[in-house]
Design a protein around this motif. Structure first.
Motif, PDB file in Angstrom:
ATOM      1  N   THR A 253      13.878  15.497  21.324  1.00 56.38           N
ATOM      2  CA  THR A 253      13.636  14.843  22.617  1.00 56.38           C
ATOM      3  C   THR A 253      12.168  14.882  23.036  1.00 56.38           C
ATOM      4  OG1 THR A 253      14.286  16.899  23.760  1.00 56.38           O
ATOM      5  CG2 THR A 253      15.993  15.210  23.468  1.00 56.38           C
ATOM      6  N   MET A 254      11.281  15.322  22.151  1.00 59.45           N
ATOM      7  CA  MET A 254       9.854  15.336  22.484  1.00 59.45           C
ATOM      8  C   MET A 254       9.350  14.011  23.046  1.00 59.45           C
ATOM      9  SD  MET A 254       8.210  17.525  19.318  1.00 59.45           S
ATOM     10  CE  MET A 254       6.619  16.735  19.526  1.00 59.45           C
ATOM     11  N   PRO A 255       9.690  12.860  22.451  1.00 59.99           N
ATOM     12  CA  PRO A 255       9.139  11.603  22.981  1.00 59.99           C
ATOM     13  C   PRO A 255       9.535  11.314  24.419  1.00 59.99           C
ATOM     14  CG  PRO A 255      10.023  11.274  20.764  1.00 59.99           C
ATOM     15  CD  PRO A 255      10.480  12.622  21.224  1.00 59.99           C
ATOM     16  N   ALA A 256      10.624  11.890  24.869  1.00 63.62           N
ATOM     17  CA  ALA A 256      11.065  11.672  26.247  1.00 63.62           C
ATOM     18  C   ALA A 256      10.206  12.443  27.252  1.00 63.62           C
ATOM     19  CB  ALA A 256      12.528  12.071  26.409  1.00 63.62           C
ATOM     20  N   ARG A 257       9.492  13.464  26.777  1.00 60.32           N
ATOM     21  CA  ARG A 257       8.708  14.319  27.681  1.00 60.32           C
ATOM     22  C   ARG A 257       7.201  14.192  27.500  1.00 60.32           C
ATOM     23  NH1 ARG A 257      12.571  17.549  25.654  1.00 60.32           N
ATOM     24  NH2 ARG A 257      11.104  18.676  24.315  1.00 60.32           N
ATOM     25  N   TYR A 258       6.752  13.736  26.337  1.00 61.50           N
ATOM     26  CA  TYR A 258       5.324  13.745  26.021  1.00 61.50           C
ATOM     27  C   TYR A 258       4.827  12.319  25.791  1.00 61.50           C
ATOM     28  CZ  TYR A 258       6.003  18.732  25.376  1.00 61.50           C
ATOM     29  OH  TYR A 258       6.308  20.065  25.572  1.00 61.50           O
ATOM     30  N   ASP A 259       3.973  11.834  26.693  1.00 62.30           N
ATOM     31  CA  ASP A 259       3.363  10.537  26.462  1.00 62.30           C
ATOM     32  C   ASP A 259       2.227  10.698  25.446  1.00 62.30           C
ATOM     33  OD1 ASP A 259       1.209  11.654  27.863  1.00 62.30           O
ATOM     34  OD2 ASP A 259       1.611  10.513  29.691  1.00 62.30           O
ATOM     35  N   GLN A 260       1.598   9.597  25.089  1.00 65.10           N
ATOM     36  CA  GLN A 260       0.572   9.623  24.052  1.00 65.10           C
ATOM     37  C   GLN A 260      -0.554  10.607  24.380  1.00 65.10           C
ATOM     38  OE1 GLN A 260       0.418   7.618  21.006  1.00 65.10           O
ATOM     39  NE2 GLN A 260      -1.058   9.243  20.621  1.00 65.10           N
ATOM     40  N   GLU A 261      -1.016  10.593  25.621  1.00 65.97           N
ATOM     41  CA  GLU A 261      -2.143  11.448  26.002  1.00 65.97           C
ATOM     42  C   GLU A 261      -1.778  12.928  25.885  1.00 65.97           C
ATOM     43  OE1 GLU A 261      -5.213  12.116  29.799  1.00 65.97           O
ATOM     44  OE2 GLU A 261      -3.597  10.643  29.907  1.00 65.97           O
ATOM     45  N   ARG A 262      -0.622  13.282  26.407  1.00 67.51           N
ATOM     46  CA  ARG A 262      -0.231  14.698  26.364  1.00 67.51           C
ATOM     47  C   ARG A 262       0.083  15.139  24.938  1.00 67.51           C
ATOM     48  NH1 ARG A 262       4.891  17.679  29.345  1.00 67.51           N
ATOM     49  NH2 ARG A 262       4.247  19.816  28.829  1.00 67.51           N
ATOM     50  N   PHE A 263       0.738  14.263  24.171  1.00 64.62           N
ATOM     51  CA  PHE A 263       1.044  14.605  22.784  1.00 64.62           C
ATOM     52  C   PHE A 263      -0.237  14.835  21.988  1.00 64.62           C
ATOM     53  CE2 PHE A 263       1.584  13.216  18.367  1.00 64.62           C
ATOM     54  CZ  PHE A 263       2.551  14.103  17.942  1.00 64.62           C
ATOM     55  N   THR A 264      -1.235  13.977  22.174  1.00 67.83           N
ATOM     56  CA  THR A 264      -2.501  14.118  21.455  1.00 67.83           C
ATOM     57  C   THR A 264      -3.186  15.423  21.832  1.00 67.83           C
ATOM     58  OG1 THR A 264      -2.767  11.719  21.342  1.00 67.83           O
ATOM     59  CG2 THR A 264      -4.740  13.059  21.009  1.00 67.83           C
ATOM     60  N   ALA A 265      -3.142  15.780  23.107  1.00 63.68           N
ATOM     61  CA  ALA A 265      -3.743  17.042  23.543  1.00 63.68           C
ATOM     62  C   ALA A 265      -3.031  18.233  22.898  1.00 63.68           C
ATOM     63  CB  ALA A 265      -3.693  17.153  25.062  1.00 63.68           C
ATOM     64  N   GLU A 266      -1.708  18.184  22.838  1.00 65.04           N
ATOM     65  CA  GLU A 266      -0.937  19.265  22.205  1.00 65.04           C
ATOM     66  C   GLU A 266      -1.262  19.347  20.706  1.00 65.04           C
ATOM     67  OE1 GLU A 266       1.160  21.476  23.457  1.00 65.04           O
ATOM     68  OE2 GLU A 266       1.720  20.722  25.447  1.00 65.04           O
ATOM     69  N   LEU A 267      -1.367  18.190  20.069  1.00 66.45           N
ATOM     70  CA  LEU A 267      -1.660  18.171  18.638  1.00 66.45           C
ATOM     71  C   LEU A 267      -3.061  18.699  18.363  1.00 66.45           C
ATOM     72  CD1 LEU A 267      -0.529  17.339  15.879  1.00 66.45           C
ATOM     73  CD2 LEU A 267      -1.484  15.056  16.251  1.00 66.45           C
ATOM     74  N   ARG A 268      -4.008  18.337  19.196  1.00 69.95           N
ATOM     75  CA  ARG A 268      -5.374  18.839  19.046  1.00 69.95           C
ATOM     76  C   ARG A 268      -5.412  20.358  19.176  1.00 69.95           C
ATOM     77  NH1 ARG A 268      -7.436  16.627  23.285  1.00 69.95           N
ATOM     78  NH2 ARG A 268      -7.683  14.598  22.293  1.00 69.95           N
ATOM     79  N   ALA A 269      -4.626  20.888  20.106  1.00 63.87           N
ATOM     80  CA  ALA A 269      -4.590  22.340  20.306  1.00 63.87           C
ATOM     81  C   ALA A 269      -4.005  23.061  19.107  1.00 63.87           C
ATOM     82  CB  ALA A 269      -3.771  22.670  21.557  1.00 63.87           C
ATOM     83  N   CYS A 270      -3.235  22.336  18.272  1.00 61.67           N
ATOM     84  CA  CYS A 270      -2.664  22.913  17.049  1.00 61.67           C
ATOM     85  C   CYS A 270      -3.457  22.505  15.820  1.00 61.67           C
ATOM     86  CB  CYS A 270      -1.207  22.465  16.894  1.00 61.67           C
ATOM     87  SG  CYS A 270      -0.089  23.185  18.118  1.00 61.67           S
ATOM     88  N   SER A 271      -4.727  22.111  16.034  1.00 57.65           N
ATOM     89  CA  SER A 271      -5.621  21.715  14.938  1.00 57.65           C
ATOM     90  C   SER A 271      -5.024  20.588  14.097  1.00 57.65           C
ATOM     91  CB  SER A 271      -5.955  22.926  14.049  1.00 57.65           C
ATOM     92  OG  SER A 271      -6.570  23.952  14.797  1.00 57.65           O
ATOM     93  N   TYR A 272      -4.292  19.689  14.766  1.00 59.70           N
ATOM     94  CA  TYR A 272      -3.693  18.505  14.149  1.00 59.70           C
ATOM     95  C   TYR A 272      -2.703  18.859  13.039  1.00 59.70           C
ATOM     96  CZ  TYR A 272      -7.165  16.074  16.889  1.00 59.70           C
ATOM     97  OH  TYR A 272      -7.909  15.609  17.948  1.00 59.70           O
ATOM     98  N   ASP A 273      -2.084  20.014  13.168  1.00 59.52           N
ATOM     99  CA  ASP A 273      -1.025  20.441  12.247  1.00 59.52           C
ATOM    100  C   ASP A 273       0.311  20.113  12.909  1.00 59.52           C
ATOM    101  OD1 ASP A 273       0.954  21.841  10.834  1.00 59.52           O
ATOM    102  OD2 ASP A 273      -0.385  23.498  10.342  1.00 59.52           O
TER     103      ASP A 273
END
Length: 211
Positions: free
Chosen positions: A57-77
Motif C-alpha cells: 500500500t506504499m503508493p497510497a501513502r507516498y506521492d512522488q516527492e515524498r517517495f523520492t525523499a525516502e529513497l534518497r535517505a536510503c542511498s537509492y537502495d
C-alpha cells in the motif's frame, strides 16, 4: 512514485481491472482478522501480514516527492527502503492499511519499468504471501493467475527471483496451463506462482524437483 495510466495500445491497461479486483479482494480477506492474526508470519521472510500490507500500500501513502525523499535517505537502495517502510508503516492502524488496499491511487499505480503486468504480479504475489499462511488458497481468478504465470515465465522474469527455468517443465493442476519441457514441477497455479518467485511452501503442495 510514478503513476502510468497506460492507455496506449499494447500498454497492458486491460489488466488494470484485475489489479483493482485483487486489492479489493485482499481488503475483504484481511478486514475480519484479529490484531493477533495480523501478526501471522507471511511467506516473505521476516515480514508478518502487517509488513506485507504496509509494503503493497506504499503508493497510497507516498506521492512522488515524498517517495523520492525516502529513497534518497536510503542511498537509492530500493530494498533497504522497502524494509524500512514496511517495518515503520506496519505499526499503522489496520484500518489505514485496509483503506490503502481500497485506494484508487493504488489501483491505478504502475512502476515505470513494470507496467500493468508488473502491477498485477506485485498484487497477486504479495497477496498470496498473505493469503496462504491464512489458509485462503484458490482465491485468485483463473484469468488473473494465468496472466501472472505468463508474465513470470516470459523473458526470464523468474530469474529476477533467483529461479532458473532452463530444462524444466511446469504444469498447473487446477487449470489448463503449462510451460517448458523437461522434468516437471506441478501444483496449483497459485503455488507455481510462489515457486517461480522463490517462496518456500509447506511440504506436499508441489510435486517434482524444486526449481
Amino acid at each position: 512514485m510514478t503513476t502510468n495510466n497506460g492507455h496506449g495500445e499494447g500498454s497492458g491497461a486491460e489488466l488494470q481491472p484485475a489489479v483493482e479486483a485483487e486489492y479489493l479482494a485482499l481488503a475483504a480477506l484481511l478486514e475480519p482478522l484479529s490484531e493477533e492474526e495480523w501478526d501471522t508470519p507471511s511467506l516473505c521472510a521476516g515480514w508478518r501480514i502487517r509488513e506485507v500490507a504496509a509494503h503493497v500500500t506504499m503508493p497510497a501513502r507516498y506521492d512522488q516527492e515524498r517517495f523520492t525523499a525516502e529513497l534518497r535517505a536510503c542511498s537509492y537502495d530500493f530494498g533497504a527502503l522497502s524494509d524500512k517502510i514496511a517495518a515503520r508503516d506496519a505499526a499503522l492502524p489496520t484500518a489505514e492499511l485496509l483503506a490503502g488496499l481500497r485506494s484508487g491511487t493504488l489501483h491505478h499505480f504502475t512502476s515505470p519499468d513494470g507496467g500493468w503486468q508488473g502491477a498485477l504480479s506485485h498484487a497477486v504475489i504479495h497477496g498470496l504471501d498473505m493469503a496462504v499462511p491464512l489458509g485462503a488458497a484458490g482465491r485468485v481468478p483463473p484469468a488473473t493467475v494465468t496472466a501472472v504465470l505468463d508474465g513470470l515465465t516470459r523473458g526470464g522474469v523468474a530469474a529476477n527471483f533467483g529461479v532458473r527455468l532452463d530444462g524444466r517443465g511446469l504444469q498447473a493442476t487446477d487449470l489448463d496451463w503449462s510451460f517448458g519441457s523437461g522434468p516437471v514441477l506441478s501444483g496449483t497455479a497459485e503455488d507455481l506462482v510462489l515457486a517461480l518467485t522463490g517462496r518456500t511452501l509447506p511440504p506436499g503442495r508441489l510435486a517434482g524437483d524444486p526449481l
